[in-house]
Design a protein around this motif. Structure first.
Motif, short mmCIF file in Angstrom:
data_model
loop_
_atom_site.label_atom_id
_atom_site.label_comp_id
_atom_site.label_asym_id
_atom_site.label_seq_id
_atom_site.Cartn_x
_atom_site.Cartn_y
_atom_site.Cartn_z
N GLY A 111 -4.26 65.60 52.56
CA GLY A 111 -3.28 65.39 51.33
C GLY A 111 -2.71 64.62 51.09
N SER A 112 -3.28 63.34 51.31
CA SER A 112 -2.89 61.78 51.26
C SER A 112 -1.80 61.64 51.50
CB SER A 112 -3.34 61.27 49.85
OG SER A 112 -5.43 61.73 49.61
N ASN A 113 -1.10 62.31 51.73
CA ASN A 113 0.50 62.19 51.95
C ASN A 113 0.70 61.05 52.31
OD1 ASN A 113 1.33 64.54 51.01
ND2 ASN A 113 0.36 65.79 52.85
N LEU A 114 -0.22 59.63 53.03
CA LEU A 114 0.55 58.54 54.13
C LEU A 114 0.08 57.24 52.96
CD1 LEU A 114 -0.40 59.41 57.73
CD2 LEU A 114 2.12 58.78 56.57
N ARG A 115 -0.90 57.85 51.98
CA ARG A 115 -1.37 56.74 51.28
C ARG A 115 -0.16 56.08 50.86
NH1 ARG A 115 -6.40 56.87 48.82
NH2 ARG A 115 -7.91 58.63 50.05
N GLY A 116 1.06 54.51 51.65
CA GLY A 116 1.15 53.49 50.75
C GLY A 116 2.40 54.11 51.73
N LYS A 117 2.77 54.67 51.94
CA LYS A 117 4.14 55.18 52.35
C LYS A 117 3.85 55.38 53.85
CE LYS A 117 4.49 59.14 49.70
NZ LYS A 117 4.09 60.35 49.24
N GLU A 118 5.71 54.87 54.70
CA GLU A 118 6.23 54.00 55.72
C GLU A 118 5.51 55.39 56.68
OE1 GLU A 118 9.50 52.06 56.60
OE2 GLU A 118 8.89 50.72 54.77
N PHE A 119 5.77 55.26 58.24
CA PHE A 119 5.35 56.20 58.56
C PHE A 119 6.22 55.15 59.81
CE2 PHE A 119 1.35 54.29 58.85
CZ PHE A 119 1.09 54.72 60.86
N ASN A 120 6.69 56.29 61.49
CA ASN A 120 6.51 56.22 62.31
C ASN A 120 5.65 56.35 63.85
OD1 ASN A 120 9.31 55.24 62.00
ND2 ASN A 120 9.71 57.48 62.15
N LEU A 121 5.69 55.31 64.64
CA LEU A 121 4.47 55.82 65.48
C LEU A 121 5.96 56.60 67.11
CD1 LEU A 121 1.83 52.96 65.86
CD2 LEU A 121 1.92 55.30 65.12
N THR A 122 6.00 57.48 67.68
CA THR A 122 6.42 57.51 68.71
C THR A 122 5.56 58.49 70.09
OG1 THR A 122 7.70 59.06 66.78
CG2 THR A 122 8.60 59.76 68.78
N MET A 123 6.65 57.40 70.73
CA MET A 123 6.08 58.11 72.23
C MET A 123 6.74 58.87 72.84
SD MET A 123 5.89 55.43 75.57
CE MET A 123 3.16 55.25 75.05
N HIS A 124 5.84 59.79 73.21
CA HIS A 124 6.85 61.30 73.24
C HIS A 124 6.78 61.44 74.64
CE1 HIS A 124 7.85 63.26 69.43
NE2 HIS A 124 7.70 62.54 69.22
N TRP A 125 7.47 61.77 76.23
CA TRP A 125 6.67 62.10 77.32
C TRP A 125 7.54 63.76 77.61
CZ3 TRP A 125 9.57 58.00 76.44
CH2 TRP A 125 11.03 57.90 76.43
N HIS A 126 6.85 64.07 79.03
CA HIS A 126 7.71 65.39 79.12
C HIS A 126 7.96 65.53 80.40
CE1 HIS A 126 8.27 67.81 75.27
NE2 HIS A 126 6.74 67.18 75.06
N VAL A 127 8.94 65.43 81.24
CA VAL A 127 8.76 65.64 82.73
C VAL A 127 9.28 66.19 83.28
CG1 VAL A 127 10.05 63.80 84.68
CG2 VAL A 127 10.33 62.72 82.63
N MET A 128 7.85 66.61 83.72
CA MET A 128 7.86 67.41 84.79
C MET A 128 8.51 67.44 86.40
SD MET A 128 4.20 68.83 83.21
CE MET A 128 4.13 68.62 81.31
N PRO A 129 9.56 68.55 86.57
CA PRO A 129 9.51 68.71 87.91
C PRO A 129 9.14 69.19 89.32
CG PRO A 129 11.16 69.89 87.01
CD PRO A 129 9.93 69.27 86.02
N LYS A 130 9.25 69.04 90.49
CA LYS A 130 8.43 70.19 91.40
C LYS A 130 9.79 71.15 91.97
CE LYS A 130 7.18 66.18 93.93
NZ LYS A 130 7.59 64.55 94.81
N THR A 131 10.55 71.03 91.26
CA THR A 131 11.54 72.42 91.21
C THR A 131 13.00 71.99 89.75
OG1 THR A 131 13.07 73.60 91.93
CG2 THR A 131 12.94 71.79 92.87
N GLY A 132 12.95 72.69 89.37
CA GLY A 132 13.47 72.54 87.90
C GLY A 132 13.63 72.96 86.68
N LYS A 133 14.14 72.01 85.62
CA LYS A 133 14.04 72.21 84.06
C LYS A 133 13.08 70.49 84.05
CE LYS A 133 18.47 70.97 82.35
NZ LYS A 133 18.37 70.03 81.42
N MET A 134 12.28 71.51 82.99
CA MET A 134 11.31 69.94 82.42
C MET A 134 12.37 69.45 81.09
SD MET A 134 7.28 71.06 81.51
CE MET A 134 7.73 71.32 79.86
N PHE A 135 12.32 68.27 81.29
CA PHE A 135 13.02 67.86 79.93
C PHE A 135 12.36 66.85 79.73
CE2 PHE A 135 14.25 63.96 83.11
CZ PHE A 135 13.91 63.24 83.09
#
Length: 151
Positions: A111-135
């Motif tokens: 849809g050409s939504n990025l032409r001349g527009k600013e955007f962010n680069l984002t590094m996401h991470w998901h920590v997977m534990p041996k036991t317990g909840k992910m964050f």
């Protein structure tokens, strides 16, 4: 005198109770970890990704899933994401890295939504534990812009 079945049941119940208690303590101990990862991404036709995610690893961390996404807003959606690269970090020894790669996934501007527009680069991470909840968490790197004209 108790039968063998009764004694085996009591021993198994005690063992499972202790195991559940230890898993709860292991999961709870992750709340005391305060990670401070760093990341930097440079874009041209390739990505230069450097990151130090070693602080995400504790004794309870199995692996960390990491991905870099271009994020931008449109009038229709407040958050649009284009995934550019991803990887699985299996251990603390591999958590400090520098990668020079072409985009793992195509950077398509539907849809050409990025032409001349600013955007962010984002590094996401998901920590997977041996036991317990992910964050999950992320580092946002703002200030990128595509040209007004491109194919």
């Amino acid at each position: 005198m108790h039968s063998f079945g009764y004694r085996a049941n009591a021993l198994l119940t005690f063992a499972v109770t202790i195991l559940a208690f230890m898993c709860t303590l292991a999961s709870f101990s992750d709340n005391f970890n305060s990670p401070t990862p760093t990341a930097q991404v440079k874009v041209s036709m390739t990505l230069n990704i450097s990151a130090d995610l070693q602080t995400l690893f504790t004794w309870n961390t199995k692996q960390v899933f990491v991905f870099v996404a271009a994020e931008y807003e449109t009038p229709k959606n407040s958050l649009n994401q284009i995934s550019l690269w991803d990887g699985i970090i299996p251990s603390k020894e591999h958590a400090k890295f520098w990668i020079h790669t072409s985009n793992k996934y195509r950077f398509i501007d539907q849809g050409s939504n990025l032409r001349g527009k600013e955007f962010n680069l984002t590094m996401h991470w998901h920590v997977m534990p041996k036991t317990g909840k992910m964050f999950a968490d992320k580092i946002v790197m703002p200030g990128y812009r595509l040209p007004e004209e491109y194919r």
